[in-house]
Design a protein around this motif. Structure first.
Motif, PDB file in Angstrom:
ATOM      1  N   ARG A 164      82.936  40.416  40.649  1.00 11.05           N
ATOM      2  CA  ARG A 164      83.228  39.569  41.826  1.00 11.05           C
ATOM      3  C   ARG A 164      81.979  38.824  42.284  1.00 11.05           C
ATOM      4  NH1 ARG A 164      86.106  43.818  43.268  1.00 11.05           N
ATOM      5  NH2 ARG A 164      84.468  44.656  44.610  1.00 11.05           N
ATOM      6  N   HIS A 165      80.873  39.574  42.349  1.00 10.40           N
ATOM      7  CA  HIS A 165      79.636  38.979  42.869  1.00 10.40           C
ATOM      8  C   HIS A 165      79.195  37.768  42.048  1.00 10.40           C
ATOM      9  CE1 HIS A 165      75.906  39.157  45.207  1.00 10.40           C
ATOM     10  NE2 HIS A 165      75.294  38.769  44.094  1.00 10.40           N
ATOM     11  N   TYR A 166      79.344  37.894  40.732  1.00  9.61           N
ATOM     12  CA  TYR A 166      78.885  36.794  39.870  1.00  9.61           C
ATOM     13  C   TYR A 166      80.024  35.878  39.428  1.00  9.61           C
ATOM     14  CZ  TYR A 166      74.412  39.078  40.059  1.00  9.61           C
ATOM     15  OH  TYR A 166      73.245  39.623  40.524  1.00  9.61           O
ATOM     16  N   GLY A 167      81.229  36.159  39.912  1.00 15.12           N
ATOM     17  CA  GLY A 167      82.376  35.311  39.596  1.00 15.12           C
ATOM     18  C   GLY A 167      82.640  35.217  38.100  1.00 15.12           C
ATOM     19  N   ILE A 168      82.568  36.364  37.419  1.00 17.68           N
ATOM     20  CA  ILE A 168      82.698  36.358  35.959  1.00 17.68           C
ATOM     21  C   ILE A 168      83.444  37.633  35.543  1.00 17.68           C
ATOM     22  CG2 ILE A 168      80.373  37.363  35.854  1.00 17.68           C
ATOM     23  CD1 ILE A 168      79.922  36.261  33.177  1.00 17.68           C
ATOM     24  N   ASP A 169      84.271  37.500  34.516  1.00 15.86           N
ATOM     25  CA  ASP A 169      85.009  38.667  34.047  1.00 15.86           C
ATOM     26  C   ASP A 169      84.159  39.335  32.956  1.00 15.86           C
ATOM     27  OD1 ASP A 169      86.981  40.464  33.641  1.00 15.86           O
ATOM     28  OD2 ASP A 169      88.246  39.142  32.431  1.00 15.86           O
ATOM     29  N   PHE A 170      83.133  40.048  33.378  1.00 14.47           N
ATOM     30  CA  PHE A 170      82.136  40.534  32.415  1.00 14.47           C
ATOM     31  C   PHE A 170      82.390  41.977  31.983  1.00 14.47           C
ATOM     32  CE2 PHE A 170      78.014  42.263  31.157  1.00 14.47           C
ATOM     33  CZ  PHE A 170      77.643  41.327  30.202  1.00 14.47           C
ATOM     34  N   PHE A 171      82.428  42.884  32.954  1.00 12.86           N
ATOM     35  CA  PHE A 171      82.633  44.298  32.600  1.00 12.86           C
ATOM     36  C   PHE A 171      84.123  44.631  32.649  1.00 12.86           C
ATOM     37  CE2 PHE A 171      78.242  44.963  34.477  1.00 12.86           C
ATOM     38  CZ  PHE A 171      77.630  45.276  33.274  1.00 12.86           C
ATOM     39  N   PRO A 172      84.663  45.270  31.596  1.00 13.50           N
ATOM     40  CA  PRO A 172      86.030  45.805  31.717  1.00 13.50           C
ATOM     41  C   PRO A 172      86.018  46.957  32.730  1.00 13.50           C
ATOM     42  CG  PRO A 172      85.081  46.282  29.533  1.00 13.50           C
ATOM     43  CD  PRO A 172      84.018  45.581  30.319  1.00 13.50           C
ATOM     44  N   LEU A 173      87.128  47.162  33.453  1.00 15.89           N
ATOM     45  CA  LEU A 173      87.190  48.314  34.351  1.00 15.89           C
ATOM     46  C   LEU A 173      87.565  49.537  33.513  1.00 15.89           C
ATOM     47  CD1 LEU A 173      88.984  46.958  37.568  1.00 15.89           C
ATOM     48  CD2 LEU A 173      86.616  46.662  36.791  1.00 15.89           C
ATOM     49  N   PRO A 174      86.642  50.499  33.352  1.00 19.77           N
ATOM     50  CA  PRO A 174      86.903  51.610  32.422  1.00 19.77           C
ATOM     51  C   PRO A 174      88.023  52.529  32.917  1.00 19.77           C
ATOM     52  CG  PRO A 174      84.835  51.945  33.618  1.00 19.77           C
ATOM     53  CD  PRO A 174      85.316  50.591  33.997  1.00 19.77           C
ATOM     54  N   ARG A 317      71.261  46.429  23.670  1.00 18.42           N
ATOM     55  CA  ARG A 317      70.340  45.289  23.755  1.00 18.42           C
ATOM     56  C   ARG A 317      71.140  43.999  23.984  1.00 18.42           C
ATOM     57  NH1 ARG A 317      68.304  45.414  18.785  1.00 18.42           N
ATOM     58  NH2 ARG A 317      67.365  47.430  19.126  1.00 18.42           N
ATOM     59  N   HIS A 318      72.188  43.840  23.224  1.00 19.64           N
ATOM     60  CA  HIS A 318      73.027  42.648  23.322  1.00 19.64           C
ATOM     61  C   HIS A 318      73.637  42.526  24.733  1.00 19.64           C
ATOM     62  CE1 HIS A 318      75.921  39.613  22.061  1.00 19.64           C
ATOM     63  NE2 HIS A 318      76.841  40.327  22.695  1.00 19.64           N
ATOM     64  N   ASN A 319      74.249  43.612  25.204  1.00 21.71           N
ATOM     65  CA  ASN A 319      74.923  43.540  26.503  1.00 21.71           C
ATOM     66  C   ASN A 319      73.935  43.397  27.658  1.00 21.71           C
ATOM     67  OD1 ASN A 319      77.393  43.682  25.292  1.00 21.71           O
ATOM     68  ND2 ASN A 319      77.665  45.885  25.609  1.00 21.71           N
ATOM     69  N   LEU A 320      72.808  44.106  27.563  1.00 19.68           N
ATOM     70  CA  LEU A 320      71.836  44.029  28.655  1.00 19.68           C
ATOM     71  C   LEU A 320      71.241  42.627  28.744  1.00 19.68           C
ATOM     72  CD1 LEU A 320      70.474  45.679  30.908  1.00 19.68           C
ATOM     73  CD2 LEU A 320      68.619  46.165  29.319  1.00 19.68           C
ATOM     74  N   SER A 321      71.061  42.008  27.599  1.00 23.30           N
ATOM     75  CA  SER A 321      70.495  40.668  27.630  1.00 23.30           C
ATOM     76  C   SER A 321      71.477  39.699  28.309  1.00 23.30           C
ATOM     77  CB  SER A 321      70.109  40.288  26.200  1.00 23.30           C
ATOM     78  OG  SER A 321      70.505  39.004  25.904  1.00 23.30           O
ATOM     79  N   GLN A 322      72.767  39.903  28.099  1.00 24.51           N
ATOM     80  CA  GLN A 322      73.752  39.070  28.814  1.00 24.51           C
ATOM     81  C   GLN A 322      73.713  39.350  30.318  1.00 24.51           C
ATOM     82  OE1 GLN A 322      77.536  39.782  26.877  1.00 24.51           O
ATOM     83  NE2 GLN A 322      77.151  38.141  25.417  1.00 24.51           N
ATOM     84  N   VAL A 323      73.525  40.617  30.681  1.00 27.16           N
ATOM     85  CA  VAL A 323      73.431  40.965  32.109  1.00 27.16           C
ATOM     86  C   VAL A 323      72.227  40.250  32.728  1.00 27.16           C
ATOM     87  CG1 VAL A 323      73.010  42.853  33.750  1.00 27.16           C
ATOM     88  CG2 VAL A 323      74.612  43.183  31.866  1.00 27.16           C
ATOM     89  N   HIS A 324      71.108  40.244  32.007  1.00 34.36           N
ATOM     90  CA  HIS A 324      69.907  39.540  32.502  1.00 34.36           C
ATOM     91  C   HIS A 324      70.246  38.085  32.805  1.00 34.36           C
ATOM     92  CE1 HIS A 324      66.733  42.394  30.506  1.00 34.36           C
ATOM     93  NE2 HIS A 324      67.344  42.926  31.520  1.00 34.36           N
ATOM     94  N   GLY A 328      70.217  36.303  36.501  1.00 33.10           N
ATOM     95  CA  GLY A 328      69.106  35.385  36.772  1.00 33.10           C
ATOM     96  C   GLY A 328      67.739  35.973  36.506  1.00 33.10           C
ATOM     97  N   LEU A 329      67.669  36.929  35.571  1.00 34.96           N
ATOM     98  CA  LEU A 329      66.357  37.510  35.253  1.00 34.96           C
ATOM     99  C   LEU A 329      65.718  36.748  34.102  1.00 34.96           C
ATOM    100  CD1 LEU A 329      67.404  41.254  35.474  1.00 34.96           C
ATOM    101  CD2 LEU A 329      66.156  39.925  37.173  1.00 34.96           C
ATOM    102  N   MET A 330      64.387  36.683  34.099  1.00 37.08           N
ATOM    103  CA  MET A 330      63.651  36.030  33.012  1.00 37.08           C
ATOM    104  C   MET A 330      63.737  36.923  31.791  1.00 37.08           C
ATOM    105  SD  MET A 330      62.174  33.318  34.319  1.00 37.08           S
ATOM    106  CE  MET A 330      60.629  32.925  33.523  1.00 37.08           C
ATOM    107  N   ARG A 331      64.050  36.353  30.648  1.00 37.77           N
ATOM    108  CA  ARG A 331      64.225  37.219  29.477  1.00 37.77           C
ATOM    109  C   ARG A 331      63.014  37.207  28.564  1.00 37.77           C
ATOM    110  NH1 ARG A 331      69.555  35.418  26.964  1.00 37.77           N
ATOM    111  NH2 ARG A 331      68.828  36.821  25.338  1.00 37.77           N
TER     112      ARG A 331
END
Ligand code: TYM
Length: 332
Positions: A164-174, A317-324, A328-331
């Protein structure tokens, strides 16, 4: 894509509750899901641990999972601290988790008791790390025992808050997967307390490494009431010790409580207990023996964990980089 994630603390003996509530279901689910199983040593640190024992327990619990039938070729089995992305995502998700949600967690209240001010921040933030474990792999299903239900609701809440915060369907609800005849195995000494590694009495639990004699002795000494066994599960109402032993029998025999009640209607505990002991020994005996054999092959166990952490780290690594990127984190 469906993906399973579940975790277990490497803090002391694996017991029958872990086996019936979780591990046995993990074994059956590996057939139909991509599965990731994690030895959560960072969670174990929320209570005091001896460093050498902790390392030894990681190997022992890994041996237990493999002995129970989890196939390290098919599943990823790894140790949480070997993939630092868990801790990092826990921080990131912690920034989105309202304190009010954590204040409702009953496990913290139970463990901290009236020592709330001296309890560690790790114990309080424990469920956020657990959410990070699951979400780091975008897991869709989480097989656990009943006692983890509230933590899973929190993980779903955090996933939803992020989306909701980022307005994106990113994480599935487990989705929690809590199933089987014994989703909450109780102490053999007190039918109202959960069977647990931290109970001071070893007679309260059956450890997967207990030998046949010890298993039989613990079952013989298990607390009961004076009445004969009822013919239906309704007759177990208000009889927690009887309900627990019937539930354990049903789970070990892979049948229902109804069938067990029908089989033992009117029997006294002494005869039921001796059949339960035989059944428990026949299921757990080979498992315990295989576990001990695997513990004596540390190079094999370490190889499994090493390969597991490499495979887990790649997904992480793949998923965390997308979270970054999303946050808005510098990668670089
Ligand atoms: P832990 O290590 O206490 O228990 C591991 C699994 O065993 C189940 N279990 C039981 N099931 C039935 N009856 C019992 N008496 C019983 N005791 C334990 C637990 O429900 C669990 O499924 N917080 C978790 C570990 C964790 C985790 C995760 C789980 C960390 N990250 C991510 C799932 C997903 C724990 O302490 O489990």
């Amino acid at each position: 894509m469906n993906r399973i994630f579940s975790g277990i603390q490497p803090s002391g003996n694996l017991h029958l509750g872990n086996y019936l509530g979780a591990i046995r279901n993990w074994v059956s689910l590996q057939e139909s899901f991509e599965s990731i199983y994690c030895l959560v040593d960072l969670h174990a640190l929320t209570m005091p641990q001896d460093p050498d024992e902790l390392r030894g327990n990681v190997r022992e619990v890994t041996a237990g999972l493999i002995a129970a039938g989890i196939d390290p070729e098919r599943c990823i089995i790894f140790c949480q601290s070997a993939v630092p992305a868990h801790s990092e995502l826990a921080w990131l998700l912690g920034c989105l988790t309202p304190l009010g949600w954590l204040n409702r967690m009953t496990q913290f209240k139970d463990k901290a008791g009236d020592q709330r001010d001296s309890a560690g921040l790790g114990l309080y933030a424990y469920p956020v790390l657990m959410a990070a474990d699951i979400l780091l792999y975008k897991a869709t299903h989480v097989p656990v025992g009943e006692d983890q239900k509230q933590h899973l609701e929190l993980a779903r809440g955090i996933a939803g808050a992020f989306n909701r915060h980022y307005g994106i369907d990113f994480f599935p609800l487990p989705e929690p997967q809590i199933f089987g005849a014994a989703t909450r195995v109780m102490s053999l000494r007190d039918g109202r307390a959960k069977m647990s590694k931290s109970d001071r009495s070893d007679y309260s639990r059956i450890n997967l490494t207990d030998d046949a004699e010890t298993i039989a002795l613990k079952i013989r000494k298990a607390r009961t009431d004076p009445d004969p066994l009822p013919g239906t599960p309704e007759g177990l109402e208000g009889r927690p010790e009887a309900a627990n032993l019937i539930g354990i029998y049903a789970a070990l025999a892979e049948t229902t409580q109804k069938a067990v009640c029908a089989k033992f209607e009117g029997a006294m505990f002494s005869s039921f207990k001796s059949e339960l002991a035989d059944l428990a020994v026949s299921v757990l005996g080979p498992l315990g023996a295989e576990m001990k054999r695997l513990v004596s092959e540390p190079a094999y166990i370490e190889g499994v964990l090493q390969r597991g952490s490499e495979r887990a780290a790649e997904i992480a690594r793949h998923n965390l980089s997308q979270v970054h990127t999303v946050m808005g984190l510098m990668r670089e």
